[in-house]
Design a protein around this motif. Structure first.
Motif, mmCIF file in Angstrom:
data_model
loop_
_atom_site.group_PDB
_atom_site.id
_atom_site.type_symbol
_atom_site.label_atom_id
_atom_site.label_comp_id
_atom_site.label_asym_id
_atom_site.label_seq_id
_atom_site.Cartn_x
_atom_site.Cartn_y
_atom_site.Cartn_z
ATOM 1 N N GLU A 1 -13.533 28.131 -18.176
ATOM 2 C CA GLU A 1 -14.466 29.157 -19.095
ATOM 3 C C GLU A 1 -15.155 29.950 -18.394
ATOM 4 O OE1 GLU A 1 -14.329 28.260 -22.123
ATOM 5 O OE2 GLU A 1 -13.354 25.764 -21.131
ATOM 6 N N GLY B 1 -9.450 26.991 -21.395
ATOM 7 C CA GLY B 1 -10.571 26.636 -21.738
ATOM 8 C C GLY B 1 -10.500 25.794 -23.794
ATOM 9 N N ASP C 1 -10.317 22.358 -17.839
ATOM 10 C CA ASP C 1 -10.969 23.666 -18.486
ATOM 11 C C ASP C 1 -11.925 24.264 -17.777
ATOM 12 O OD1 ASP C 1 -11.304 22.893 -21.660
ATOM 13 O OD2 ASP C 1 -13.018 23.983 -20.419
#
Lengths: 336, 464
Positions: free
Chosen positions: B345, B417, B343
């Motif tokens: 970001e 994300g 993930d």
């Protein structure tokens, strides 16, 4: 028993309705035409202040509640009628959770802090030595900033914190307090009860105003401490109780700071705004939901609709409460 | 009595005054919001970088930049970067203000006085700002800019800030969420390599769990609760090969079976520990996830899901912990190539649509996000992963074994994300609350259609 009844009669006499008001037009002349501009001039700061800082925000809030306005948006603002209200009241809305949680607080927090403040005031009055010291000790929490007291309780009520440690000495496994959805709201009640010094002072003042002669008469008649409290103190301080309950109720509808600070400090890796209502929305209250929708998700119109509904709920509850107490006791307006 | 009648007189006057005030206030209520609405419509005309004279003969320009940075070392890095910008373009000065949030930026935009540049901590509001015209579309500016951004910035980082083919921001560092594991505890439990699937993670978690003679857990293997630390990102889709919405924008949480499998894995591990024990762990350690009381550093948990900044915290608070970092395991049944994703970001830099110096603000933004030294220094200061190819190659921490799998995951085209949509994260917030209920047994798989409907409504409401 009859003696107590007689004492109650004396209390009733003491709290009898004031003389009837004079009817008809006042003899006082209204301000002359030349005086009116001067009056308005002197009142203008107040009038402008109320108009700009009170009436305008309320009116603007109502207006925005019927628009799709987003803070930060340069898109044209559209009038959407009652759409925002429909979304708020739809079954999947978090507003219902916030409403239920707020109702829970109204049912448990307001009575708890009122009764505790009343009890502490009664207790302090009965202390013969060091009354001033205890009065100060019980009032001190009210002087602590809300954020500081909330953070102190986060430490105190940590599952591995001092309170659970102390409970373990007597074989009790303490709960998760703020981190447990079932215990989060009761923990907030504990914080509120701890900080109810201001209400305690009001009760103290109310109890000090009760004529000694009533207690002396009751003592002569053999009334116990409980009966004296029930038949003399409680009726005599009922205006204070009325005030404490109604202001407590309004404050509970606006309950925000403690819940926000406590949920924000529950996880120092997430932004405070993401944690509103933690854990599992158990501390999501009406104002938290307004804040979340308005300042986290930028849905200003939607948040305004919730604010208007909360305003109406506060207004309705206040009217019902005043109406109920007026019927029963004659408070909250003209005597019956 | 005189006083009473005087008061009555005042009340009458007040009532009269109120009656007179009413129309004035009503008019104000109608006029002012409308005025606010009028002033907030439309956007500045776009400018081209081609027209900007970047030589020293350019008239001096001072820009305002807001940043989410709040720690002194981060602010120092920001200032150092701006000093380099000023050295390159002496006519361009950027005034920096720290500790600013996207909410502050939105409010300033509404007030008509936003900063020219905003360095945001996340992409949560990207689509909202883009849709609402709050930030400038950088696409044509990039095309005319001095740097070939598409070749400089990592593709997944650029993709995270692209919507409908338009580039709305440039990334300045990013986060990759990984699995931290305690090597000493792994060796003690006879585990030789970090897990690659969630089943393996579950098996390792059991081996790594230690109980005292009273049955109390003294060491957890892995704590999966959605509310714990950064765990919400475990349930954002990349580790289960799922996306929240299908191509037509319909939530998939009720239709893609992988979501249900992910929740079952979560619930079964929580049940293994017992909700009482694990909830107590979460409540006890969540407030200390980033300080010296962090449970991974203290040995209270053997594996932890965390971002790259956690390396700096472990170094500061518990330098003796011998740990490794591996990609977070993926849901069983995924293709083998799925392992290694993360993930990710981004920390985007926006240019305000209302900026009076859009081209100059873009020039500054492009420099800050593409200059190798600046990106490296910022990454080091923020404990984040560099967002450009050259910056990753030159980064002083690139040789650190802790960052190896992190950098690979960051460059992995399969990494993505949280969803970026108009709800500004409200849908993920609802999903997180639902998982919390699932974990506590208040919701089950049969409620997945309900949460799907709720997410759909949230996005629909935000879109309308």
């Amino acid at each position: 028993m009859p003696a107590v009844a007689d004492t109650s009669a004396v209390v009733a006499e003491q709290t009898a309705a004031p003389p009837p008001r004079r009817r008809g037009r006042s003899r006082r002349k209204s301000p002359t035409r030349t005086a009116k501009p001067a009056v308005l001039l002197f009142l203008s700061p107040l009038i402008l202040g109320i108009a700009i800082f009170k009436l305008y925000p309320i009116a603007a809030g109502v207006y925005y509640s019927m628009t799709d306005f987003h803070v930060g948006s340069y898109q044209p603002v559209h009038f959407v009628g009652l759409d925002n209200y429909r979304h708020v009241l739809s079954s999947s809305s978090d507003a219902w959770t916030a409403g239920r949680n707020t109702l829970w607080l109204l049912i448990f927090l307001v009575p708890a802090q009122t009764l505790w403040a009343m009890f502490v005031a009664w207790l302090v009055l009965r202390i013969r030595r060091g009354q001033a010291l205890f009065r100060t000790i019980f009032f001190l929490p009210a002087m602590v900033p809300l954020v500081a007291s909330a953070l102190a309780f986060v430490v105190l009520l940590n599952p591995a914190g001092p309170l659970n440690h102390a409970l373990s000495w007597v074989g009790i496994t303490g709960p998760g307090w703020f981190g447990d959805p079932s215990w989060a709201k009761p923990s907030l009640v504990i914080v509120a009860v701890w900080g109810c010094g201001k209400i305690m002072i009001l009760f103290l003042a109310g109890m000090l105003n009760v004529p000694r002669t009533l207690y002396e008469a009751a003592e002569i008649d053999g009334a116990s401490a409980w009966r004296q409290f029930w038949h003399i103190t409680l009726p005599s301080i009922s205006p204070v109780t009325f005030f404490a309950v109604i202001t407590g109720m309004i404050a509970t509808f606006q309950y925000f700071t403690e819940a926000y600070v406590i949920s924000a400090s529950s996880n120092n890796n997430s932004g405070a705004d993401r944690l509103i209502g933690y854990p599992q929305n158990s501390t999501l209250f009406a104002t938290s939901e307004i804040y979340k929708q308005g300042f986290v998700f930028f849905k200003t119109g939607y948040a305004s609709a919730i604010a208007v509904l909360v305003f109406l709920a506060v207004f309705a509850c206040t009217i019902v409460f005043i109406w109920g107490t007026r019927r029963s006791y004659g408070y909250g307006g003209e005597s019956q | 009595m005189y006083q009473l009648s005087k008061l009555k007189g005042m009340n009458r006057m007040a009532r009269r005054g109120a009656r007179r005030l009413l129309p004035v206030t009503a008019a104000l209520a109608l006029v002012l919001p409308a005025a606010a609405a009028c002033t907030s419509t439309g956007s500045n005309s776009s400018q081209n970088v081609d027209n900007v004279n970047t030589s020293g003969s350019h008239a001096p320009v001072t820009l305002e930049m807001w940043t989410f940075s709040h720690k002194q070392n981060q602010l120092d890095a920001d200032q150092a970067a701006l000093a380099k910008l000023h050295a390159k373009y002496p006519w361009l000065t950027v005034h920096l203000t720290g500790s600013k949030s996207d909410s502050d930026f939105a409010k300033a935009a509404t007030a008509g006085n936003p900063p020219d540049i905003m360095f945001s901590p996340s992409t949560q509001y990207l689509e909202t700002f883009a849709h609402d015209g709050t930030i400038a579309d950088l696409t044509h500016l990039i095309a005319g800019g001095p740097v070939d951004v598409s070749k400089t910035v990592l593709a997944p980082a650029m993709a995270a800030l692209t919507m409908d083919g338009k580039q709305w921001a440039l990334p300045l560092t990013g986060d990759a969420y990984m699995l931290y594991y305690n090597k000493k505890l792994f060796a003690a439990a006879g585990i030789t390599a970090p897990p690659k699937t969630l089943s393996e993670l579950r098996a390792d978690a059991e081996k790594l769990t230690v109980r005292d003679s009273g049955g109390n857990i003294t060491q957890f293997g892995f704590v999966p609760n959605v509310d714990y630390d950064n765990n919400v990102s475990i349930y954002a889709g990349v580790y289960s090969g799922t996306h929240f919405y299908d191509g037509s924008g319909v939530p998939t949480v009720a239709t893609d079976s992988n979501w249900g499998k992910l929740l079952d894995w979560d619930k079964s591990l929580i049940d293994y520990y017992g909700s009482g024990a694990i909830n107590k762990f979460v409540a006890q350690y969540n407030p200390h996830s980033e300080d010296a009381g962090n449970p991974f550093g203290k040995g209270a948990v053997a594996m932890e899901f965390n971002g790259e900044w956690h390396t700096a915290q472990l170094k500061n608070f518990t330098p003796d912990v011998d740990y490794g970092i591996a990609p977070m395991p993926v849901l069983d049944g995924q293709t083998t190539s799925s392992y290694g994703v993360a993930d990710i970001e981004m920390s985007p830099v926006y240019v305000a649509a209302k900026s009076k110096h859009i081209a100059e603000a873009f020039l500054a933004t492009e420099f800050l996000t593409t200059d190798t030294t600046v990106v490296d220094d910022m990454s080091t200061a923020f404990g984040a992963v560099p967002s450009t190819t050259d910056a990753i190659k030159n980064w002083q921490l690139a040789s650190d074994p802790h960052f190896a799998s992190m950098i690979q995951a960051f460059q992995n085209p399969g990494s993505y994300g949280h969803p970026v949509d108009l709800s500004a994260g409200a849908d993920v917030n609802a999903w997180q609350a639902f998982i919390g209920q699932y974990e506590s047994g208040k919701a089950s798989a049969k409620n997945l259609p309900d949460i799907a409907t709720k997410m759909k409504n949230i996005v629909a409401q935000a879109t309308n």
